[in-house]
Enzyme design. Sequence first.
Site, PDB file in Angstrom:
ATOM      1  N   LYS A  49      22.094 -25.770  48.910  1.00  0.00           N
ATOM      2  CA  LYS A  49      22.617 -26.728  47.933  1.00  0.00           C
ATOM      3  C   LYS A  49      23.684 -26.087  47.047  1.00  0.00           C
ATOM      4  O   LYS A  49      24.762 -26.663  46.843  1.00  0.00           O
ATOM      5  CB  LYS A  49      21.468 -27.247  47.080  1.00  0.00           C
ATOM      6  CG  LYS A  49      21.883 -28.056  45.861  1.00  0.00           C
ATOM      7  CD  LYS A  49      20.700 -28.510  45.068  1.00  0.00           C
ATOM      8  CE  LYS A  49      19.917 -27.373  44.463  1.00  0.00           C
ATOM      9  NZ  LYS A  49      20.671 -26.663  43.386  1.00  0.00           N
ATOM     10  N   THR A  50      23.382 -24.904  46.511  1.00  0.00           N
ATOM     11  CA  THR A  50      24.328 -24.230  45.617  1.00  0.00           C
ATOM     12  C   THR A  50      25.612 -23.889  46.359  1.00  0.00           C
ATOM     13  O   THR A  50      26.718 -24.033  45.826  1.00  0.00           O
ATOM     14  CB  THR A  50      23.696 -22.945  45.043  1.00  0.00           C
ATOM     15  OG1 THR A  50      22.525 -23.302  44.307  1.00  0.00           O
ATOM     16  CG2 THR A  50      24.663 -22.228  44.132  1.00  0.00           C
ATOM     17  N   ASP A 240      24.497 -31.376  39.640  1.00  0.00           N
ATOM     18  CA  ASP A 240      23.477 -30.632  40.379  1.00  0.00           C
ATOM     19  C   ASP A 240      22.095 -31.198  40.034  1.00  0.00           C
ATOM     20  O   ASP A 240      21.879 -31.748  38.954  1.00  0.00           O
ATOM     21  CB  ASP A 240      23.557 -29.160  39.966  1.00  0.00           C
ATOM     22  CG  ASP A 240      22.654 -28.262  40.794  1.00  0.00           C
ATOM     23  OD1 ASP A 240      22.300 -28.649  41.928  1.00  0.00           O
ATOM     24  OD2 ASP A 240      22.309 -27.163  40.308  1.00  0.00           O
ATOM     25  N   GLU A 241      21.126 -31.055  40.950  1.00  0.00           N
ATOM     26  CA  GLU A 241      19.729 -31.459  40.731  1.00  0.00           C
ATOM     27  C   GLU A 241      19.639 -32.893  40.192  1.00  0.00           C
ATOM     28  O   GLU A 241      18.926 -33.175  39.212  1.00  0.00           O
ATOM     29  CB  GLU A 241      19.032 -30.491  39.761  1.00  0.00           C
ATOM     30  CG  GLU A 241      19.032 -29.037  40.202  1.00  0.00           C
ATOM     31  CD  GLU A 241      18.021 -28.747  41.314  1.00  0.00           C
ATOM     32  OE1 GLU A 241      17.502 -29.697  41.897  1.00  0.00           O
ATOM     33  OE2 GLU A 241      17.789 -27.557  41.599  1.00  0.00           O
ATOM     34  N   GLN A 271      11.944 -33.351  46.036  1.00  0.00           N
ATOM     35  CA  GLN A 271      11.609 -32.334  45.041  1.00  0.00           C
ATOM     36  C   GLN A 271      11.705 -32.886  43.619  1.00  0.00           C
ATOM     37  O   GLN A 271      11.912 -32.129  42.662  1.00  0.00           O
ATOM     38  CB  GLN A 271      12.512 -31.115  45.208  1.00  0.00           C
ATOM     39  CG  GLN A 271      12.335 -30.421  46.557  1.00  0.00           C
ATOM     40  CD  GLN A 271      13.115 -29.120  46.660  1.00  0.00           C
ATOM     41  OE1 GLN A 271      12.803 -28.122  46.012  1.00  0.00           O
ATOM     42  NE2 GLN A 271      14.146 -29.130  47.485  1.00  0.00           N
ATOM     43  N   ARG A 626       8.247 -23.151  49.616  1.00  0.00           N
ATOM     44  CA  ARG A 626       8.624 -21.867  48.988  1.00  0.00           C
ATOM     45  C   ARG A 626       8.432 -20.710  49.962  1.00  0.00           C
ATOM     46  O   ARG A 626       8.936 -19.611  49.734  1.00  0.00           O
ATOM     47  CB  ARG A 626       7.768 -21.578  47.752  1.00  0.00           C
ATOM     48  CG  ARG A 626       7.819 -22.590  46.603  1.00  0.00           C
ATOM     49  CD  ARG A 626       9.201 -22.928  46.152  1.00  0.00           C
ATOM     50  NE  ARG A 626       9.677 -24.127  46.833  1.00  0.00           N
ATOM     51  CZ  ARG A 626      10.952 -24.481  46.919  1.00  0.00           C
ATOM     52  NH1 ARG A 626      11.891 -23.717  46.415  1.00  0.00           N
ATOM     53  NH2 ARG A 626      11.304 -25.596  47.547  1.00  0.00           N
TER      54      ARG A 626
END
Length: 672
Positions: A49-50, A240-241, A271, A626
């Site tokens: 994503k980043t 973002d997010e 998420q 994770r």
Amino acid sequence: MAREYTLKRRASSGGSGIDFEAELNEQQYAAVSSPPGAALVIAGAGSGKTRTLTYRVAYLLDHGVEPRNILLLTFTNKASREMLDRVRSLVPRDISDMWGGTFHSVGNRILRRHSEELGFTRSFSIMDRDDQKSLMATVVAECEIDTREKRFPKPDVLATMFSLMRNTGETLTEVLRWRYPYFEEWQEEIARVEKRYGAKKKQINSMDFDDLLLLTLELLQGNEELRRLYQKRFQFVLVDEYQDTNHVQSELVDLLIGEHQSLMVVGDDAQSIYSWRGADMENILGFPKRYPGATVYRIETNYRSVPEILTLSNAAIRANRKRFEKELQAARDGGAMRPALVPVEDPSSQAQFVAQRLLELRDEGMDLEEMAVLYRAHHQSLELQMELTSRGIPFQITSGLRFFEQAHIKDIGAFLRFVTNRRDEVSFKRMAMLLPGIGAKGAEKLWAGWMQSGWMEREEFPDDIGAVLMGLPAPKKAATHWEQLAHTVAELVVDGKFARPSDMIFSVLEGLYRDYLQAAFDNAENREQDIEQLMSYGERFDDVLDFLAQLSLMSAVDGDPTGNQSERDPEHVTLSSVHQAKGLEWKAVFVIWLTDGMFPNGRILDADDEDMLEEERRLFYVAITRAKDELYLTYPQINPKSYTGDVIQRPSRFLDDCPAELLEEWQVGSAW
């Protein structure tokens, strides 16, 4: 309007020289190179994503967009710094004119320029949480609210209430009904405090963090000229997010993009786990309707986990009704094992298994810092903390202080310590100052009275310690509460002998501490669960002195609970709540306490709310994604509970969503 922002490749002499198509996978490149307009990028866990956002900024700069015309909104300063640093490394030009930062920092920047229009000067102060609590206490005092008979919410709780109202759009009535029903009788007084608090902030030229968003929104809504100024500047907005945005943030984004609609938001609906602090998942789910004609991009290649873990995570989230369809695909080869399902006998066996497996993985060459144990709530780590300590396995807790260092655990301990050691001035004063109307001076007078009573020096125990305490000089405004404390302390001694530790804890909680929890802490329910866990732990002891000695030993384990990294063992296992673990990754992950009532949370099961249950399932999804190489899902089959005896545990209903063939069930015995 989008045609005004057509992207054109810079001349080769001024471009970055990046081969975007070669640097990115096909799905990432499609999003990064998208034309101007509204775009929703659903970026799955571990999918880069980043990287996608960073390359999107570089792509815009490489195609003629000026840095000053780009706005990048993030949720943390760390994320914005990381992205801007990456952009600087990709693009050989000055990007200092670009605005990048958190929603709050961007709001602050706008307000510093125009705050006079809202009745503030440009030098307004920004209050942190402590400043906010201090001002709230002043306001409550000015409102002259009588709290002698029943506890009024502490400033920290009031601040959380008002923040929820402002960030969710809920009324005070709604917030009290759904989140703080035990304060409904104070609604009129709380409303008075809220109104005066708002006026007081303007009077002292100060804003809290919520104001940085709400007043920016108010400013842009009320001033068309200013609104058009910023809309003209920010021709490309990136967020973002996006799944974590609340209704204020989404409205702010709407105002900033204006008519040109050049907006790209990146997030993952799977998420979305922060509704309890105001995040509105409908923002991301409803994006295509909110922005008609928006393009939806999916990034589904996962670079983190082995295929076996991803197949399980895809199956786990599929049970949710409200979601965007996507299927994570692994970029890595298959692992050596399927995720392990590990039923164990009881909580103690669960802790023993995890500790033993951690040691085995270390012996196999995996560093401890590559391992993590995740849980739904902080109190679920108690047995594990004790087991790791007894085995000398260093650990770091990201979900809070070590269990026995938490304020509410120490508060409970103060009652037990004073009863067993009547010279314990620290515990006596801590106990007294829990009551409304008793501060440091009042506690000092009470202690002086206790010393004068003579019982501090005697070996024998008073026949009625409650009566002795009642005779001490308690402040008039605290008289009722002091009387309750005296009765509670008296219950800790039965027929001249100390009660069992678990019974003592129960008496303190039921006698007065639950009321204190609700008034003092914005997460009272979680803290009460901690105390219930402490009560369960106390069942192992008949002698309160042995119990208190164990608490002291557990509080003195190696490692600084205040967060001083320099004191910690450089090699350690991470213990974390799932909420705190979002965005992180480890080679081996253990998810513990996978039983109904623990994960998913019992309160949510009792509420019978499908939306809340789906958020719990998303939390489970975050937990299992994770893990990079190995995943262990554990649950105790029996839970020894105080007063009710052993309780047979039902495995988490989330495990029902995981096909048996995707898991490898381990049979472990008491040897663990």
